[in-house]
Design a protein around this motif. Structure first.
Motif, PDB file in Angstrom:
ATOM      1  N   VAL A  13     -50.490 -21.904   0.092  1.00  0.00           N
ATOM      2  CA  VAL A  13     -51.114 -21.626   1.385  1.00  0.00           C
ATOM      3  C   VAL A  13     -50.073 -20.966   2.272  1.00  0.00           C
ATOM      4  O   VAL A  13     -48.931 -21.405   2.342  1.00  0.00           O
ATOM      5  CB  VAL A  13     -51.641 -22.923   2.032  1.00  0.00           C
ATOM      6  CG1 VAL A  13     -52.203 -22.647   3.417  1.00  0.00           C
ATOM      7  CG2 VAL A  13     -52.696 -23.572   1.152  1.00  0.00           C
ATOM      8  N   ILE A  14     -50.503 -19.910   2.974  1.00  0.00           N
ATOM      9  CA  ILE A  14     -49.632 -19.186   3.891  1.00  0.00           C
ATOM     10  C   ILE A  14     -50.245 -19.254   5.280  1.00  0.00           C
ATOM     11  O   ILE A  14     -51.425 -18.889   5.470  1.00  0.00           O
ATOM     12  CB  ILE A  14     -49.476 -17.710   3.460  1.00  0.00           C
ATOM     13  CG1 ILE A  14     -48.874 -17.639   2.056  1.00  0.00           C
ATOM     14  CG2 ILE A  14     -48.636 -16.936   4.468  1.00  0.00           C
ATOM     15  CD1 ILE A  14     -48.888 -16.257   1.449  1.00  0.00           C
ATOM     16  N   ASN A  15     -49.476 -19.748   6.222  1.00  0.00           N
ATOM     17  CA  ASN A  15     -49.873 -19.753   7.628  1.00  0.00           C
ATOM     18  C   ASN A  15     -51.209 -20.475   7.878  1.00  0.00           C
ATOM     19  O   ASN A  15     -51.981 -20.073   8.738  1.00  0.00           O
ATOM     20  CB  ASN A  15     -49.924 -18.314   8.158  1.00  0.00           C
ATOM     21  CG  ASN A  15     -49.853 -18.269   9.667  1.00  0.00           C
ATOM     22  OD1 ASN A  15     -49.208 -19.109  10.277  1.00  0.00           O
ATOM     23  ND2 ASN A  15     -50.518 -17.304  10.260  1.00  0.00           N
ATOM     24  N   ASN A  16     -51.496 -21.484   7.134  1.00  0.00           N
ATOM     25  CA  ASN A  16     -52.690 -22.328   7.310  1.00  0.00           C
ATOM     26  C   ASN A  16     -54.020 -21.640   7.038  1.00  0.00           C
ATOM     27  O   ASN A  16     -55.046 -22.310   6.982  1.00  0.00           O
ATOM     28  CB  ASN A  16     -52.751 -22.940   8.716  1.00  0.00           C
ATOM     29  CG  ASN A  16     -51.632 -23.901   8.985  1.00  0.00           C
ATOM     30  OD1 ASN A  16     -51.237 -24.658   8.100  1.00  0.00           O
ATOM     31  ND2 ASN A  16     -51.094 -23.867  10.184  1.00  0.00           N
ATOM     32  N   ASP A  17     -54.060 -20.315   6.900  1.00  0.00           N
ATOM     33  CA  ASP A  17     -55.365 -19.662   6.748  1.00  0.00           C
ATOM     34  C   ASP A  17     -55.439 -18.661   5.594  1.00  0.00           C
ATOM     35  O   ASP A  17     -56.457 -18.011   5.406  1.00  0.00           O
ATOM     36  CB  ASP A  17     -55.786 -18.984   8.053  1.00  0.00           C
ATOM     37  CG  ASP A  17     -54.793 -17.961   8.546  1.00  0.00           C
ATOM     38  OD1 ASP A  17     -53.715 -17.825   7.948  1.00  0.00           O
ATOM     39  OD2 ASP A  17     -55.102 -17.296   9.546  1.00  0.00           O
ATOM     40  N   ILE A  18     -54.372 -18.543   4.819  1.00  0.00           N
ATOM     41  CA  ILE A  18     -54.383 -17.665   3.649  1.00  0.00           C
ATOM     42  C   ILE A  18     -54.080 -18.516   2.425  1.00  0.00           C
ATOM     43  O   ILE A  18     -53.067 -19.215   2.381  1.00  0.00           O
ATOM     44  CB  ILE A  18     -53.353 -16.526   3.791  1.00  0.00           C
ATOM     45  CG1 ILE A  18     -53.671 -15.689   5.024  1.00  0.00           C
ATOM     46  CG2 ILE A  18     -53.313 -15.679   2.524  1.00  0.00           C
ATOM     47  CD1 ILE A  18     -52.615 -14.678   5.386  1.00  0.00           C
ATOM     48  N   LYS A  19     -54.964 -18.452   1.450  1.00  0.00           N
ATOM     49  CA  LYS A  19     -54.803 -19.240   0.230  1.00  0.00           C
ATOM     50  C   LYS A  19     -54.745 -18.290  -0.956  1.00  0.00           C
ATOM     51  O   LYS A  19     -55.591 -17.409  -1.102  1.00  0.00           O
ATOM     52  CB  LYS A  19     -55.991 -20.196   0.075  1.00  0.00           C
ATOM     53  CG  LYS A  19     -55.925 -21.073  -1.150  1.00  0.00           C
ATOM     54  CD  LYS A  19     -57.135 -22.012  -1.173  1.00  0.00           C
ATOM     55  CE  LYS A  19     -57.231 -22.791  -2.443  1.00  0.00           C
ATOM     56  NZ  LYS A  19     -58.457 -23.610  -2.477  1.00  0.00           N
ATOM     57  N   ILE A  20     -53.733 -18.463  -1.801  1.00  0.00           N
ATOM     58  CA  ILE A  20     -53.581 -17.660  -3.005  1.00  0.00           C
ATOM     59  C   ILE A  20     -53.663 -18.599  -4.200  1.00  0.00           C
ATOM     60  O   ILE A  20     -52.922 -19.582  -4.276  1.00  0.00           O
ATOM     61  CB  ILE A  20     -52.244 -16.899  -3.001  1.00  0.00           C
ATOM     62  CG1 ILE A  20     -52.182 -15.994  -1.766  1.00  0.00           C
ATOM     63  CG2 ILE A  20     -52.066 -16.106  -4.292  1.00  0.00           C
ATOM     64  CD1 ILE A  20     -50.876 -15.301  -1.549  1.00  0.00           C
ATOM     65  N   VAL A  21     -54.593 -18.302  -5.112  1.00  0.00           N
ATOM     66  CA  VAL A  21     -54.857 -19.163  -6.261  1.00  0.00           C
ATOM     67  C   VAL A  21     -54.570 -18.397  -7.542  1.00  0.00           C
ATOM     68  O   VAL A  21     -54.959 -17.233  -7.669  1.00  0.00           O
ATOM     69  CB  VAL A  21     -56.336 -19.625  -6.269  1.00  0.00           C
ATOM     70  CG1 VAL A  21     -56.619 -20.527  -7.458  1.00  0.00           C
ATOM     71  CG2 VAL A  21     -56.711 -20.303  -4.977  1.00  0.00           C
ATOM     72  N   VAL A  22     -53.920 -19.035  -8.489  1.00  0.00           N
ATOM     73  CA  VAL A  22     -53.741 -18.457  -9.818  1.00  0.00           C
ATOM     74  C   VAL A  22     -55.071 -18.656 -10.554  1.00  0.00           C
ATOM     75  O   VAL A  22     -55.440 -19.774 -10.878  1.00  0.00           O
ATOM     76  CB  VAL A  22     -52.581 -19.123 -10.589  1.00  0.00           C
ATOM     77  CG1 VAL A  22     -52.474 -18.544 -11.989  1.00  0.00           C
ATOM     78  CG2 VAL A  22     -51.279 -18.961  -9.827  1.00  0.00           C
ATOM     79  N   VAL A  23     -55.787 -17.572 -10.773  1.00  0.00           N
ATOM     80  CA  VAL A  23     -57.110 -17.634 -11.386  1.00  0.00           C
ATOM     81  C   VAL A  23     -57.014 -17.604 -12.905  1.00  0.00           C
ATOM     82  O   VAL A  23     -57.733 -18.324 -13.604  1.00  0.00           O
ATOM     83  CB  VAL A  23     -57.989 -16.461 -10.881  1.00  0.00           C
ATOM     84  CG1 VAL A  23     -59.322 -16.434 -11.580  1.00  0.00           C
ATOM     85  CG2 VAL A  23     -58.158 -16.548  -9.374  1.00  0.00           C
ATOM     86  N   GLU A  24     -56.107 -16.754 -13.406  1.00  0.00           N
ATOM     87  CA  GLU A  24     -56.019 -16.584 -14.855  1.00  0.00           C
ATOM     88  C   GLU A  24     -54.625 -16.097 -15.226  1.00  0.00           C
ATOM     89  O   GLU A  24     -54.012 -15.323 -14.490  1.00  0.00           O
ATOM     90  CB  GLU A  24     -57.061 -15.562 -15.315  1.00  0.00           C
ATOM     91  CG  GLU A  24     -57.119 -15.307 -16.785  1.00  0.00           C
ATOM     92  CD  GLU A  24     -58.187 -14.277 -17.148  1.00  0.00           C
ATOM     93  OE1 GLU A  24     -58.540 -14.248 -18.329  1.00  0.00           O
ATOM     94  OE2 GLU A  24     -58.631 -13.512 -16.276  1.00  0.00           O
TER      95      GLU A  24
END
Length: 71
Positions: A13-24
């Motif tokens: 999570v970046i700055n409480n409002d950006i989420k980056i997920v490893v999908v594959e």
């Protein structure tokens, strides 16, 4: 640069409002999912660089046109 290790379906999570997920993870490629507010532009680096080049070219053209209009 912050370097993190993540597994499939883990996120950061970046700055409480950006989420980056490893999908594959497939071989040497990692697919990421990015959730961000609509007002936050998200681009692949090569797209971002092309946008910046285009913006610079437009500014250069406008400056040249302004310079020739004064002559």
């Amino acid at each position: 640069m912050l370097v993190l290790s993540r597994k499939k379906n883990e996120s950061i999570v970046i700055n409480n409002d950006i989420k980056i997920v490893v999908v594959e993870i497939r071989g040497d490629k990692v697919r990421l999912g990015i959730e961000a507010p609509k007002e936050v532009p998200v681009h692949r680096r090569e797209v971002y660089e092309a946008i910046k080049r285009s913006e610079m070219a437009q500014k250069d053209d406008a400056a040249r046109e302004a310079g020739t209009a004064d002559s």
